[in-house]
Design a protein around this motif. Structure first.
Motif, PDB file in Angstrom:
ATOM      1  N   ALA A   1       0.858  -1.188   0.000  1.00 47.99           N
ATOM      2  CA  ALA A   1       0.000   0.000   0.000  1.00 47.99           C
ATOM      3  C   ALA A   1       0.890   1.232   0.000  1.00 47.99           C
ATOM      4  CB  ALA A   1      -0.910  -0.001   1.219  1.00 47.99           C
ATOM      5  N   PHE A   2       0.479   2.239  -0.751  1.00 47.13           N
ATOM      6  CA  PHE A   2       1.225   3.495  -0.759  1.00 47.13           C
ATOM      7  C   PHE A   2       0.275   4.649  -1.032  1.00 47.13           C
ATOM      8  CE2 PHE A   2       1.401   1.816  -5.055  1.00 47.13           C
ATOM      9  CZ  PHE A   2       1.110   2.915  -5.851  1.00 47.13           C
ATOM     10  N   TYR A   3       0.718   5.832  -0.673  1.00 43.23           N
ATOM     11  CA  TYR A   3      -0.051   7.060  -0.849  1.00 43.23           C
ATOM     12  C   TYR A   3       0.582   7.837  -1.995  1.00 43.23           C
ATOM     13  CZ  TYR A   3      -2.579  11.274   0.612  1.00 43.23           C
ATOM     14  OH  TYR A   3      -3.404  12.358   0.675  1.00 43.23           O
ATOM     15  N   PRO A   4      -0.077   7.932  -3.147  1.00 41.29           N
ATOM     16  CA  PRO A   4       0.539   8.603  -4.295  1.00 41.29           C
ATOM     17  C   PRO A   4       0.630  10.116  -4.109  1.00 41.29           C
ATOM     18  CG  PRO A   4      -1.711   7.991  -4.804  1.00 41.29           C
ATOM     19  CD  PRO A   4      -1.422   7.431  -3.440  1.00 41.29           C
ATOM     20  N   ASP A   5       1.621  10.720  -4.774  1.00 43.79           N
ATOM     21  CA  ASP A   5       1.792  12.172  -4.718  1.00 43.79           C
ATOM     22  C   ASP A   5       0.731  12.896  -5.532  1.00 43.79           C
ATOM     23  OD1 ASP A   5       4.022  11.775  -3.152  1.00 43.79           O
ATOM     24  OD2 ASP A   5       5.380  11.767  -4.867  1.00 43.79           O
TER      25      ASP A   5
ATOM     26  N   ASP B   1       1.600   9.099 -15.776  1.00 44.27           N
ATOM     27  CA  ASP B   1       2.269   9.970 -14.821  1.00 44.27           C
ATOM     28  C   ASP B   1       2.910   9.198 -13.672  1.00 44.27           C
ATOM     29  OD1 ASP B   1       1.485  12.176 -16.281  1.00 44.27           O
ATOM     30  OD2 ASP B   1      -0.384  12.406 -15.158  1.00 44.27           O
ATOM     31  N   LEU B   2       3.993   9.777 -13.187  1.00 50.83           N
ATOM     32  CA  LEU B   2       4.653   9.262 -11.998  1.00 50.83           C
ATOM     33  C   LEU B   2       3.738   9.472 -10.806  1.00 50.83           C
ATOM     34  CD1 LEU B   2       7.261   8.211 -10.582  1.00 50.83           C
ATOM     35  CD2 LEU B   2       7.916  10.623 -10.355  1.00 50.83           C
ATOM     36  N   LEU B   3       3.446   8.400 -10.059  1.00 50.89           N
ATOM     37  CA  LEU B   3       2.584   8.498  -8.883  1.00 50.89           C
ATOM     38  C   LEU B   3       3.372   8.867  -7.635  1.00 50.89           C
ATOM     39  CD1 LEU B   3       0.267   5.404  -9.406  1.00 50.89           C
ATOM     40  CD2 LEU B   3      -0.267   7.808  -9.807  1.00 50.89           C
ATOM     41  N   THR B   4       4.509   8.209  -7.452  1.00 49.56           N
ATOM     42  CA  THR B   4       5.338   8.453  -6.273  1.00 49.56           C
ATOM     43  C   THR B   4       6.662   7.728  -6.433  1.00 49.56           C
ATOM     44  OG1 THR B   4       5.325   8.483  -3.846  1.00 49.56           O
ATOM     45  CG2 THR B   4       4.495   6.482  -4.909  1.00 49.56           C
TER      46      THR B   4
ATOM     47  N   ALA C   1     -11.404   5.266  -6.041  1.00 49.19           N
ATOM     48  CA  ALA C   1     -12.409   6.330  -5.961  1.00 49.19           C
ATOM     49  C   ALA C   1     -12.790   6.608  -4.509  1.00 49.19           C
ATOM     50  CB  ALA C   1     -13.648   5.946  -6.766  1.00 49.19           C
ATOM     51  N   ASN C   2     -12.608   5.606  -3.634  1.00 46.83           N
ATOM     52  CA  ASN C   2     -13.028   5.750  -2.249  1.00 46.83           C
ATOM     53  C   ASN C   2     -11.898   6.025  -1.262  1.00 46.83           C
ATOM     54  OD1 ASN C   2     -15.646   5.279  -3.021  1.00 46.83           O
ATOM     55  ND2 ASN C   2     -15.536   3.084  -2.643  1.00 46.83           N
ATOM     56  N   THR C   3     -10.669   5.869  -1.656  1.00 43.94           N
ATOM     57  CA  THR C   3      -9.542   6.065  -0.755  1.00 43.94           C
ATOM     58  C   THR C   3      -8.355   6.627  -1.515  1.00 43.94           C
ATOM     59  OG1 THR C   3      -8.013   5.002   0.789  1.00 43.94           O
ATOM     60  CG2 THR C   3      -8.772   3.663  -1.045  1.00 43.94           C
ATOM     61  N   PRO C   4      -7.572   7.494  -0.887  1.00 44.17           N
ATOM     62  CA  PRO C   4      -6.383   8.001  -1.568  1.00 44.17           C
ATOM     63  C   PRO C   4      -5.239   6.986  -1.570  1.00 44.17           C
ATOM     64  CG  PRO C   4      -6.577   8.992   0.595  1.00 44.17           C
ATOM     65  CD  PRO C   4      -7.818   8.175   0.383  1.00 44.17           C
TER      66      PRO C   4
END
Length: 161
Positions: free
Chosen positions: A30-34, A127-130, A68-71
């Protein structure tokens, strides 16, 4: 949901270290994209290198979270696609779009085609996500399960002064 969710603004400053294991059938990360990920993307591409010797590595993961429901993006990666060398890696993570090729619209020459048409796919990175750090437990670390002799006990003495 407004992106990024103000309640999760601290997440951008949390650095995540992924734990990958080649011997596992499936690795879930799991990761949080920029930047926001589009809801239609079902795969991500990890592209980077080992920190020790800069040996390049690229593999894909299937997105299993409902973006759509979580970042947060949750992806599954096949253990067989991971690098065999253990160690620390730095990966750029991209959105990935894989589509079946349409007959008479591809630019692949007949001589260069090396797959059956039903399996021919076009891969596009977006695109680069993170950028993430990861520790990979590869297949290059031997496991010792048996000692050579029955007495493998050792002792040492230290002296001060």
């Amino acid at each position: 949901m407004v992106y990024p969710d103000p309640a999760l603004s601290w997440c951008k400053h949390v650095y995540i270290m992924l734990q990958l294991n080649k011997s596992q059938t499936t690795n879930t990360v799991a990761f949080y994209p920029d930047s926001p990920i589009s809801g239609s993307v079902t795969q991500v591409r990890f592209s980077g290198s080992q920190d020790y010797d800069r040996n390049p590595s690229t593999f894909d993961g299937n997105v299993i979270s409902n973006v759509a429901n979580t970042p947060w993006v949750i992806a599954q990666i096949s253990g067989s696609s991971l690098p065999s060398a253990s160690g620390f890696y730095t990966f750029d993570v991209y959105e990935l779009d894989i589509a079946l090729l349409v007959w008479n619209t591809t630019t692949i020459d007949w001589e260069d085609a090396n797959t059956q048409w039903q399996e021919a796919k076009s891969t596009t990175t977006f695109d680069l996500l993170t950028t993430l750090r990861a520790y990979n437990s590869g297949s290059d670390v031997p496991e010792f399960t048996q000692y050579v002799s029955p007495n493998e006990n050792g002792a040492y003495t230290t002296y001060i002064g």
